[in-house]
Scaffold this motif. Structure first.
Motif, PDB file in Angstrom:
ATOM      1  N   ASP A  97      17.480  12.518  34.593  1.00  0.00           N
ATOM      2  CA  ASP A  97      17.775  12.057  33.257  1.00  0.00           C
ATOM      3  C   ASP A  97      16.260  11.778  32.820  1.00  0.00           C
ATOM      4  OD1 ASP A  97      20.701  11.470  32.787  1.00  0.00           O
ATOM      5  OD2 ASP A  97      20.214   9.246  34.402  1.00  0.00           O
ATOM      6  N   GLU A  98      15.319  12.745  34.300  1.00  0.00           N
ATOM      7  CA  GLU A  98      14.082  12.723  32.880  1.00  0.00           C
ATOM      8  C   GLU A  98      13.706  13.385  32.486  1.00  0.00           C
ATOM      9  OE1 GLU A  98      11.133  11.186  34.936  1.00  0.00           O
ATOM     10  OE2 GLU A  98      12.330  10.133  36.428  1.00  0.00           O
ATOM     11  N   PRO A  99      12.641  14.016  31.265  1.00  0.00           N
ATOM     12  CA  PRO A  99      12.038  14.727  30.846  1.00  0.00           C
ATOM     13  C   PRO A  99      11.459  15.623  31.418  1.00  0.00           C
ATOM     14  CG  PRO A  99      10.130  12.323  30.708  1.00  0.00           C
ATOM     15  CD  PRO A  99      11.877  12.240  31.765  1.00  0.00           C
ATOM     16  N   TRP A 100      11.188  16.925  31.665  1.00  0.00           N
ATOM     17  CA  TRP A 100      11.338  17.667  31.634  1.00  0.00           C
ATOM     18  C   TRP A 100       9.848  18.789  31.345  1.00  0.00           C
ATOM     19  CZ3 TRP A 100      12.508  20.403  36.678  1.00  0.00           C
ATOM     20  CH2 TRP A 100      13.030  19.057  37.496  1.00  0.00           C
ATOM     21  N   ALA A 101       9.126  18.956  32.280  1.00  0.00           N
ATOM     22  CA  ALA A 101       8.156  20.798  31.428  1.00  0.00           C
ATOM     23  C   ALA A 101       8.972  21.461  31.959  1.00  0.00           C
ATOM     24  CB  ALA A 101       6.525  20.110  31.781  1.00  0.00           C
ATOM     25  N   TRP A 102       9.017  22.364  31.120  1.00  0.00           N
ATOM     26  CA  TRP A 102      10.042  23.735  31.169  1.00  0.00           C
ATOM     27  C   TRP A 102       9.123  25.051  31.213  1.00  0.00           C
ATOM     28  CZ3 TRP A 102      13.276  23.338  34.710  1.00  0.00           C
ATOM     29  CH2 TRP A 102      14.037  24.384  34.797  1.00  0.00           C
ATOM     30  N   ILE A 113       7.299  22.281  26.134  1.00  0.00           N
ATOM     31  CA  ILE A 113       7.723  24.171  26.509  1.00  0.00           C
ATOM     32  C   ILE A 113       6.296  24.949  27.376  1.00  0.00           C
ATOM     33  CG2 ILE A 113       8.969  26.654  26.040  1.00  0.00           C
ATOM     34  CD1 ILE A 113      11.140  23.796  26.872  1.00  0.00           C
ATOM     35  N   ALA A 114       6.598  25.377  28.437  1.00  0.00           N
ATOM     36  CA  ALA A 114       4.719  25.742  28.712  1.00  0.00           C
ATOM     37  C   ALA A 114       5.579  27.440  28.916  1.00  0.00           C
ATOM     38  CB  ALA A 114       4.553  25.123  30.380  1.00  0.00           C
ATOM     39  N   ALA A 125       0.101  20.484  34.074  1.00  0.00           N
ATOM     40  CA  ALA A 125      -0.836  19.941  32.885  1.00  0.00           C
ATOM     41  C   ALA A 125      -0.007  18.877  32.506  1.00  0.00           C
ATOM     42  CB  ALA A 125      -1.404  20.664  32.583  1.00  0.00           C
ATOM     43  N   MET A 126       1.145  19.015  31.674  1.00  0.00           N
ATOM     44  CA  MET A 126       1.725  18.693  31.206  1.00  0.00           C
ATOM     45  C   MET A 126       2.641  17.791  32.034  1.00  0.00           C
ATOM     46  SD  MET A 126       4.429  21.325  28.418  1.00  0.00           S
ATOM     47  CE  MET A 126       3.383  22.048  27.811  1.00  0.00           C
ATOM     48  N   GLY A 153       5.761  14.241  31.807  1.00  0.00           N
ATOM     49  CA  GLY A 153       7.691  14.482  32.670  1.00  0.00           C
ATOM     50  C   GLY A 153       7.263  15.188  33.627  1.00  0.00           C
ATOM     51  N   VAL A 154       8.378  15.744  34.263  1.00  0.00           N
ATOM     52  CA  VAL A 154       8.001  16.015  35.825  1.00  0.00           C
ATOM     53  C   VAL A 154       8.606  17.863  35.713  1.00  0.00           C
ATOM     54  CG1 VAL A 154       8.796  14.327  36.983  1.00  0.00           C
ATOM     55  CG2 VAL A 154      10.882  16.119  35.760  1.00  0.00           C
TER      56      VAL A 154
END
Length: 299
Positions: A191-196, A225-226, A234-235, A241-242
């Motif tokens: 349920d985590e927000p992700w740095a994708w 989004i990266a 860095a995010m 997020g994770v």
């Protein structure tokens, strides 16, 4: 325009002032040498030697011409040496494209050894993403790419180079950031927000990320989004997020990030070496030899 052979003939006579000794020095008989010098004088429209009496002397024109012939012969000798050194992989230019996260081991050790072994080679490094790396190698814009794994590309040779495992990167204030040594179940981050990572940046690597999450029973919410792993981290450092990153990336960014191993770690090919399949260029082969010696299992 005179030939190097003519310059050598002329210098042999100019330095010995004797056609017989010059011919012997050149490993030829005297008549062809004398004829070659006469032909050279006719070609230039000047008199290079004074042949009056029993002695051969250089004219003033001959002395000036001798200096230029020495330069010509030296340049030809240098060109031959450079060609031989290039064929042996001792000189030249090697162009390497790298993804950002490749600027660590084993690339650093490979570059150090290569530069020690080939100090006169001019190295050019360019940052690329995986797709750009493929295209640049195929177009002969670079010689080697150190990039993420990808599907085979016709005409290119791909060699797995750095193996690793994913770890979870958490903001320092995350509830699961307190214990940094025990493995953690990836499913806990459903349920985590992700740095994708944007798929276009590296399709196969992106798919490895997605497959790892799906094996844990979920599809991540790719909220941020990266275009690179460093941006993902860095995010995370900003508390957004994770994310999953290769273990080697732990050394990429230090700061408000905690890295934890996974209970079910996924082995991945994290970097590949890409070169043209038909290349026999000595510098490329020499670099790949050093790279093979530094191939790492990053676990």
């Amino acid at each position: 325009m005179i030939e190097v052979r003519q310059a050598r003939y002329f210098l042999a006579v100019a330095e010995t002032l004797h056609f017989g000794r010059a011919a012997e020095q050149l490993g030829m008989s005297q008549p062809p040498l004398s004829q070659a010098i006469l032909q050279l004088e006719r070609q230039l429209g000047v008199r290079l030697f004074d042949r009056s009496g029993r002695r051969v002397r250089l004219t003033e024109t001959g002395r000036a011409f001798a200096e230029e012939c020495r330069k010509l012969v030296a340049t030809a000798r240098h060109a031959h040496e450079v060609a031989a050194q290039a064929e042996a992989g001792l000189v030249g230019t090697l162009r390497i494209g790298v993804v950002t996260s490749a600027l660590s081991e084993p690339l650093l050790g490979t570059l150090s050894d290569f530069r020690d072994a080939r100090p006169h080679v001019d190295l050019h490094l360019t940052e690329v993403d995986t797709g750009e790396g493929h295209d640049a190698v195929a177009r002969h814009e670079i010689d080697i790419a150190v990039i993420r794994p990808s599907a085979p590309v016709r005409g290119l040779h791909m060699q797995p180079w750095r193996h690793d495992q994913f770890v979870i990167a958490l903001p320092a204030g995350h509830p699961l950031a307190e214990d940094t040594t025990d493995p953690v179940d990836l499913a806990r981050f459903v349920d985590e927000p992700w740095a994708w990572l944007r798929r276009e940046a590296s399709p196969d690597y992106h798919d490895q990320l997605m497959a790892t999450c799906r094996r844990a029973g979920f599809t991540p919410e790719a909220r941020h989004i990266a275009n690179s792993i460093l941006t993902q981290l860095a995010m995370v450092a900003c508390g957004l997020g994770v994310t999953l990153v290769p273990n080697v990336a732990v050394r990429s960014i230090q700061g408000p990030i905690v890295y934890r191993p996974l209970t079910d770690p996924a082995d991945i090919v994290e970097l590949s070496l890409v070169s043209r399949a038909d290349t026999h260029e000595p510098l490329v082969q020499e670099f790949l030899r050093h790279a093979s010696a530094h191939r790492q299992e990053m676990v």
